[in-house]
Design a protein around this motif. Sequence first.
Motif, mmCIF file in Angstrom:
data_model
loop_
_atom_site.group_PDB
_atom_site.id
_atom_site.type_symbol
_atom_site.label_atom_id
_atom_site.label_comp_id
_atom_site.label_asym_id
_atom_site.label_seq_id
_atom_site.Cartn_x
_atom_site.Cartn_y
_atom_site.Cartn_z
ATOM 1 N N HIS A 42 43.975 46.721 49.763
ATOM 2 C CA HIS A 42 42.664 47.280 49.351
ATOM 3 C C HIS A 42 41.822 47.678 50.864
ATOM 4 N N LEU A 165 45.409 47.030 40.610
ATOM 5 C CA LEU A 165 46.254 46.263 41.198
ATOM 6 C C LEU A 165 45.952 46.234 42.534
ATOM 7 N N LYS A 166 45.624 47.314 43.345
ATOM 8 C CA LYS A 166 45.091 47.525 44.655
ATOM 9 C C LYS A 166 44.061 46.739 44.876
ATOM 10 N N LEU A 170 46.022 42.595 47.927
ATOM 11 C CA LEU A 170 47.271 42.077 48.017
ATOM 12 C C LEU A 170 47.511 42.179 49.666
ATOM 13 N N ILE A 171 47.675 40.926 50.429
ATOM 14 C CA ILE A 171 47.954 40.991 51.654
ATOM 15 C C ILE A 171 49.194 40.328 52.215
ATOM 16 N N MET A 208 48.751 37.125 50.514
ATOM 17 C CA MET A 208 47.822 36.481 49.702
ATOM 18 C C MET A 208 47.457 37.632 48.505
ATOM 19 N N GLU A 210 44.264 38.056 47.358
ATOM 20 C CA GLU A 210 42.885 37.738 47.612
ATOM 21 C C GLU A 210 41.821 37.466 46.687
ATOM 22 N N ALA A 211 42.113 38.505 45.562
ATOM 23 C CA ALA A 211 41.190 38.391 44.559
ATOM 24 C C ALA A 211 41.068 37.098 43.776
ATOM 25 N N ARG A 212 42.469 36.324 43.763
ATOM 26 C CA ARG A 212 42.386 35.313 43.225
ATOM 27 C C ARG A 212 42.414 34.081 44.250
ATOM 28 N N ASP A 213 41.878 34.253 45.391
ATOM 29 C CA ASP A 213 41.868 33.155 46.356
ATOM 30 C C ASP A 213 42.990 32.250 46.509
ATOM 31 N N LYS A 215 46.872 31.946 48.417
ATOM 32 C CA LYS A 215 47.664 32.391 49.658
ATOM 33 C C LYS A 215 48.938 31.472 49.796
ATOM 34 N N VAL A 441 44.987 25.125 53.726
ATOM 35 C CA VAL A 441 44.817 26.643 53.475
ATOM 36 C C VAL A 441 45.546 27.417 52.544
ATOM 37 N N ASN A 459 41.584 26.553 50.701
ATOM 38 C CA ASN A 459 40.579 26.389 51.628
ATOM 39 C C ASN A 459 39.085 25.741 50.903
ATOM 40 N N MET A 512 31.221 29.332 48.308
ATOM 41 C CA MET A 512 32.221 30.551 48.216
ATOM 42 C C MET A 512 32.332 31.021 46.900
ATOM 43 N N LEU B 124 51.163 50.926 45.995
ATOM 44 C CA LEU B 124 50.954 49.833 46.935
ATOM 45 C C LEU B 124 51.087 50.716 48.481
ATOM 46 N N ARG B 315 40.492 34.513 58.456
ATOM 47 C CA ARG B 315 39.741 35.848 57.890
ATOM 48 C C ARG B 315 38.285 35.408 58.155
ATOM 49 N N ARG B 320 34.636 40.386 52.406
ATOM 50 C CA ARG B 320 35.573 40.058 51.133
ATOM 51 C C ARG B 320 36.549 41.550 51.187
ATOM 52 N N GLU B 439 39.405 28.299 57.245
ATOM 53 C CA GLU B 439 39.935 29.400 57.544
ATOM 54 C C GLU B 439 39.309 30.779 57.555
ATOM 55 N N GLU B 442 33.892 29.196 57.085
ATOM 56 C CA GLU B 442 33.319 28.926 56.002
ATOM 57 C C GLU B 442 32.698 27.425 56.007
#
Lengths: 516, 522
Positions: A42, A165-166, A170-171, A208, A210-213, A215, A441, A459, A512, B124, B315, B320, B439, B442
Amino acid sequence: MDLARTVGEALARLAREPHVQEIEVFAALNRSLLTRLNYTSHIPCNGVEEPKSAEMSGLGVQAVFDGPDGQPLVGFGSEPSDLTPDGALRALAKARQAAVHDPEFRSLPRSFGDAPALGSYHDPRLMTVADEELVEAGWKVITGGLRAFMASSRLADLGGSEAGLKRLGLILGGDVTIVQSRIAVASSAMPEPQADDSTYMSASTTGMVEARDAKGSGWSICARLEQFTDEAGAEAAGNAMAAMDGERVPSGDYPVIFGPQPVADLCNNLIVPSCHAGSFYSSSTPFLGRLGQVVAARGLSIYDHGAMPGLAGSHGITCEGLPAGRTDLIKDGVLVGLLSHWYETQRLLHDPAAREKLGVAPGAAAGALVPRNGFRYDGGSGRSFDTTPGTSATNVIVEGADPVSLAELAARVGNGLYVGRIWYTYPINGLRAGDFTCTVVGDSFIIRDGRIAAPLKANTIRINDNVMRLLGAVVGTTKDSRGTPLWGADEIVYAPAIAVRGVHVDAIAGFMEGLG
Amino acid sequence: MPHGIETRLIETVTPMVRELVATQARALADLRYADVRVEISEGKFAGAENGEAKTSGDDYAFALGIRVLAGRRMTAPGYFGRGLGAADVPQLARLLREGLLAAYRRAMSNAELKAEVKDKFGVLGDALADTRLHPIQVRQEVVPAVFEVDPRGVALDEMQRLTTDVSRRVSGFAARVSYNYVSTMTQLSRELFASSEGALIDQSFALTQGMCYVVATAPDTSQEVYDVLGHQRGWEILTRGVSEPLIEFPPFPEFASAIARDAVEVAAAPALAAPPGPVAVVTDPHYNTLLSHEIIGHPVELDRGLKMETAYAGRSWLLRSLDETQLGKRIASPLVTAFSDPALPGYGHYAYDHEGTPARRVVHIDRGVFTGFMNSRQTAAVFGGDPNGHWKATDASLVPLVRMSSTVFAGGDADPAELIRDVDHGYYLVGHRTPSIAESRENFRISARKVYEIHRGQIGRLYRDGGIMADSRDFLLHVDGVGRDFRLYPIPNCGKGQPMQTRKLGNGGPTLRSRAIVTGGA
């Protein structure tokens, strides 16, 4: 470059210099090659962020000089890039200028009879890896992770579209590291030059969604280039997907299974430093005065083994020219040994307060203070020529009596947590107090009714507990064990999962969820 | 002196470095950009332990680092770094060229593989982009060091004498002092930066530091207390202290004695039993130095914000995604302003960062509203905004990262004593100790050197092993008092990057009052 010959020639030359009583010459030629990884679906990114290297070579000379009133002076000097006798002379001149009288200095290291157990164990291919191979290794890990993400029907459903999807964020981040380390050492007491070449390759990756927290972690350690695969990337992506839709838990005390990474982290930041001879000398260890006493649950054993064949932290010799080997630290719950190097061992054995600090008379402690861990590590970049030895762990191995499967351990726990990755683990009130804190984490799960039931949201909890209590509250370990490299650390910890009762956690960062 | 390298070698090196980036680099096919850093430092140090001399040294460090952006189908980075010695000087031009070619090979290989992966991985692969650098004003400048006593002229035996005397003084302070280690260092360094865009910057820095680590013991505790006195000045700061508007230190012997006094006092104090729930807390400038570092400085590093540190330093909860940030939103009370400023004196001071960007102040929180990140040219090109010059490495052979300059809480108007007098029941935290931060920054738990209970506006009992824990945003939103006693302090050991780079930088702030959970021992 024949480093053994280099130090032999340097030793012979320096020994002829005036007022020199003892000499030690150490040569090092190190190269660390690393690709940092950064992929973000993203955010515009490079994928392989930093293919890079840092290299350094030089000579370090420690010398004992004639001093005033018959009191010897000890000094250290080094010279980069010049491995000739001229370079050694410049290093000696610096050592002479810097020499001081140190009443705790006894001698330069002396052999204690054992021969090095390892020889010719490095990978010649890793020693000569090309720039293109370095870059390819990084992309191998990235593409391993991307393939895992692309293959996931769950992700495809969640994304709903290509753009969706993007936007899942995705990390893939981390690194591939190759360390090429060549050293040699010779001294007045051990004039036969000894050389040691070692290579090491690892990949550490964080994935990750990330959108779903969510990791997840992946890593690999290999001794040979041909063993290197994309597994770290694939594993990180897979673990990240497995951690989606995590749940929070309230603050409280839980039985916790700590996975290999948390065990490694606790060892690196708390347990192993508590076993350093220097921590006893400075009265800053929670084990103060407890050599020979129970410090952990029965059945728990921890040892350091610097010469175990096939393990990534193994070496033939230490940076003091002494054989690397096994040092038992905790055996069946009893503190039996400390990590040390020559200087530290000598001064602790002759410390007037040694009995109070160790808990036994110095004479009885000699077997617990064998100097097998004198290294000149440079924070993950090899063995450095420009520093005197300090105490460092190598391969730290954790074992439990009567290990079981993870499923059996979870059944034993009943209702609790599996913690797969912790972070920022520090002795928050000083090492001796044993209090520590860290956050959880990633890679973690909730155990319900004896089974791993749901992901624990990353987290959302902080562990606040005490390492002495933890060691005494171990209730089981798994059969499977894994080597874990840690950020900024030189040692590798080979650990199983370990179950501990009554671990205190505090829920954190509730804001958060509502962050706009 | 026994070592053969001096900082003025930079003057000899400058023409060959300029030629490398201006001519040789530009002649390489598909090269978009190149820069070279060369650094030389001359330094001395001394160490003493329990009143006895242990170590000293007078030496140099010499290193180079090269960055290349290149590629046929896409643009990607490659780097090279190397430590150097006196023996390398006659062949420096060759070593520079070899380094340039190594970085170039890596960049070209990286670019080709990036293009392949981009093609192969469809949606991707879209995220894989050319490496771009935000434009900057290209400068040529020489920036001298500031000092009274030249680090190169300090006699090593004088340093050893002072260091050992201080250690002896600490040892003799009280029977409870069971261990101490004292070190001093003074150095002059010179950094050369040149780029294919025409930048040529030559910056020199003096730096002097004294460190004191003390262990004081009582029957059931050992209290480890350590602190650092440091500035980008010469040896005079240790012998005479520092008395500037923003930085105040006594001479080093008195500084070390104060640490010994604190260690002994705290070792004799009872352990803090943590009270339940959040309470009013007043934190002194020294404590807030670490607080500003951990919950302001780190989350506003834009490389962290852009997820580039996910595997290591984490991060930032402030970003975000590119269109989901806290910019323009309230994240602190209106009393809170925080910023980074390389113009402030001390460890965080410099004129240009390590890619030649003129360094400038950036406000992160303006009266409670989040306003900006510290960045680099690459991160600015991705996120937007002008580069503000915060890309720094600890050594020329290492790749820079986004690092703090001096990141601080701004001073306020309140009388610090009044901030305490207004508290019916709470705690006063003096001096920072150990941090642990979540991490994305926060949440934090930071222990304090000393914790006093406040009862009806009066400072009461001293406790050991105390600290506070809070969610960062909650703590910042609850700040209801900001003192006028702003102070800057040196942070000698901020770790970031892979491999780890331990950097000296500056942090600080005034006394603050907020609410947090007070922590004790487990």
